[in-house]
Enzyme design. Structure first.
Site, PDB file in Angstrom:
ATOM      1  CG  HIS A   1      -0.339  -4.153  -3.786  1.00  0.00           C
ATOM      2  ND1 HIS A   1       0.567  -4.120  -4.813  1.00  0.00           N
ATOM      3  CD2 HIS A   1       0.057  -5.189  -3.004  1.00  0.00           C
ATOM      4  CE1 HIS A   1       1.467  -5.087  -4.654  1.00  0.00           C
ATOM      5  NE2 HIS A   1       1.175  -5.740  -3.553  1.00  0.00           N
TER       6      HIS A   1
ATOM      7  CE  LYS B   1      -3.936  -8.597  -7.954  1.00  0.00           C
ATOM      8  NZ  LYS B   1      -3.952 -10.035  -7.704  1.00  0.00           N
TER       9      LYS B   1
ATOM     10  CG  ASP C   1       2.980  -6.466   2.557  1.00  0.00           C
ATOM     11  OD1 ASP C   1       3.952  -6.708   1.811  1.00  0.00           O
ATOM     12  OD2 ASP C   1       2.000  -7.231   2.673  1.00  0.00           O
TER      13      ASP C   1
ATOM     14  NE  ARG D   1      23.871 -16.279  -2.799  1.00  0.00           N
ATOM     15  CZ  ARG D   1      23.420 -15.927  -1.611  1.00  0.00           C
ATOM     16  NH1 ARG D   1      24.238 -15.412  -0.740  1.00  0.00           N
ATOM     17  NH2 ARG D   1      22.149 -16.077  -1.264  1.00  0.00           N
TER      18      ARG D   1
END
Ligand code: BG6
Length: 484
Positions: A240, A182, A235, A51
């Protein structure tokens, strides 16, 4: 050892949210490192779209700063940076309106690989997908890249999958979990499936338990607004740690190809038992000296969100029945350390005197820092004094083994972005995988919410709440230390 670099095909990479934090910290620095490695073709074009009122010159300046701020100084080379930033252009785009889209449509090259990186909040995924379709910007083979959080629960993840599926085929959607990029995480597959050594022992008969730890020293200050609605479960664990668990536990896929690998991971998630309340410890860090507490960082004095989670997880299948997986993750812990430890059982019968300090064989996979692996084996202590045993590590630190500086190990994003361009989805999550993970996580969170569960306080700089230690001690086991 110089790594082999295979240049990718020419591409147009459009970064929506091109002026954002992820672009600055990860995407642009990763592209620069790949550029230095000689992997980006001259015809590549990277288009920032956002934007902000930038023009291309200003965006190139933004790009140069991102390189200077987030790439190791030893890789700064004025000439190379000048050439690199020429690959960049900027288009002002309104994600929920119409500004900029026709201009973007005009410059897209249909005969090139096209990748659209949605580096924006999930609320905009549908809007972007719709406009890419409406303005005929994305070709049939275009790829879109989306970041976590992929939904907040099963319902929202399904909704996101549905909205993307209206415009793109699953084979075009790249859901990033950067843990899969990773180096050591991929090595996990190499170690398991390219060697005969471990796989015969990789089951409940020989493995006592597995520990997966992702410990961080950082708190949630600065992103408390997001984190407080997520907590460690949403999270870190749903994505993960779940991915690490899958790679450790899955059956060997028939081929190293995206669907074969992802089918096997999905089977693991589906075989996870519900977790009993007694097998979960939630924690929240409290103030320590000058350091703020979690509730200060989250700016909600009544927050019950967990910044730490330890849990014992069981997989109901032939291979793993009876072998617990202990997962642990947290913020503001003693050290930054991520590792997986496969702890083997004792030999069935010992011909030696019992020894106090003997540990079982362990294979430890260090994800960070100091990526590598070590295998702990028992040997005779050298010298006279009878048959005294000691544990020694067979150490395979990648930096030493490969003669690389730890800073030279590619960042996860380098590999993942190049995989998008190459069209390889192996290290990306499939829609059904993400949904299965939420299906397992949702009831656990609902139970906490239902009973108003309050996380246990732990000191910043510690290893988490005492109860987490007890989770292991109860079964006569112990966590590996969280230390540098
Ligand atoms: C992110 C989480 O996905 O991963 C963060 O949102 C976390 O809370 C980060 O700090 C950890 O990533 P890494 O690669 O530093 O272990």
């Amino acid at each position: 050892m110089a790594s082999r670099v295979i240049p990718v095909d020419p591409f147009d990479l459009i970064i929506f949210g091109g002026t954002g934090d992820l672009a600055r910290r990860k995407i642009i620095p990763s592209l620069y490192r790949r550029y230095l490695a000689g992997q980006l073709p001259d015809e590549a074009r990277i288009i920032g779209a956002a934007r902000s009122d930038f023009d291309t010159a200003e965006y190139q300046d933004f790009t140069r700063k991102a390189v200077e701020d987030y790439v190791h100084e030893k890789m700064h080379d004025g000439d190379q940076i000048r050439e690199f930033i020429k690959l960049f252009r900027y288009y002002k785009i309104d994600a929920i309106g119409h500004e900029g889209w026709e201009d973007l449509a005009k410059i897209m090259r249909k005969n090139m690989v096209q990748a659209f990186y949605f580096s924006v909040g999930p609320g905009l995924f549908g809007e972007l997908a719709k406009r890419l379709h409406k303005y005929k910007i994305a070709g049939d083979d275009a790829r879109i890249v989306v970041e976590k959080p992929f939904g907040h629960d099963l319902k929202t993840a399904k909704k996101l999958n549905k909205v993307l599926a209206e415009y793109f085929d699953e084979s075009q959607i790249y859901r990033i979990d950067h843990y899969l990029g990773k180096e050591t995480v991929q090595n996990l597959m190499a170690v398991r499936f390219a060697n005969i050594l471990f796989e015969p022992l990789w089951n409940a008969q020989y493995v006592d338990h597995i520990q997966i730890t992702v410990a961080e020293t950082v708190g949630v200050g600065g992103r408390g607004g997001y984190y407080d609605k997520s907590g460690a479960m949403r999270d870190m664990v749903q994505n993960h740690l779940m991915q690490l668990l899958c790679l450790i536990a899955m059956e060997p896929p028939a081929h190293f190809d995206p669907d074969a690998v992802r089918d096997e991971k999905l089977k693991v998630i589906r075989a996870l038992n519900p977790v009993a309340d007694k097998d979960i410890v939630r924690g929240q860090y409290r103030a320590d000296g000058d350091e703020q507490s979690y509730v200060d960082d989250a700016e909600d004095p009544n927050s019950k969100t967990e910044s730490f989670l330890a849990m014992k997880v069981q997989i109901s299948n032939w291979r793993w029945n009876g072998t617990p997986f202990y997962l642990r993750t947290g913020k503001r812990l003693r050290a930054r350390k991520s590792e997986i430890a496969v702890v083997f059982k004792d030999p069935p019968h010992s011909i030696f005197e019992p020894q106090d300090n003997r540990r079982c064989n362990e294979l430890i996979i260090h994800l960070q820092p100091n990526e590598g692996m070590d295998l702990r084996v028992t040997i005779k202590e050298p010298g006279p004094g009878g048959m005294r045993l000691m544990d020694v590590p067979l150490d395979m630190s990648f930096a030493e083994t490969l003669g690389e500086d730890a800073d030279d190990i590619p960042d996860a994003y380098e590999r993942l972005i190049m995989d998008v361009i190459r069209g390889n989805q192996t290290l990306f999550m499939r829609g059904d995988e993400v949904e299965a993970a939420w299906r397992w996580v949702d009831p656990i969170i609902e139970e906490w919410q239902g009973k108003g569960d309050v996380p246990k306080a732990y000191d910043a700089g510690s290893s988490g709440p005492e109860d987490a230690l007890m989770l292991m001690h109860r079964a006569g086991r112990r966590w590996r230390e969280i230390a540098e």
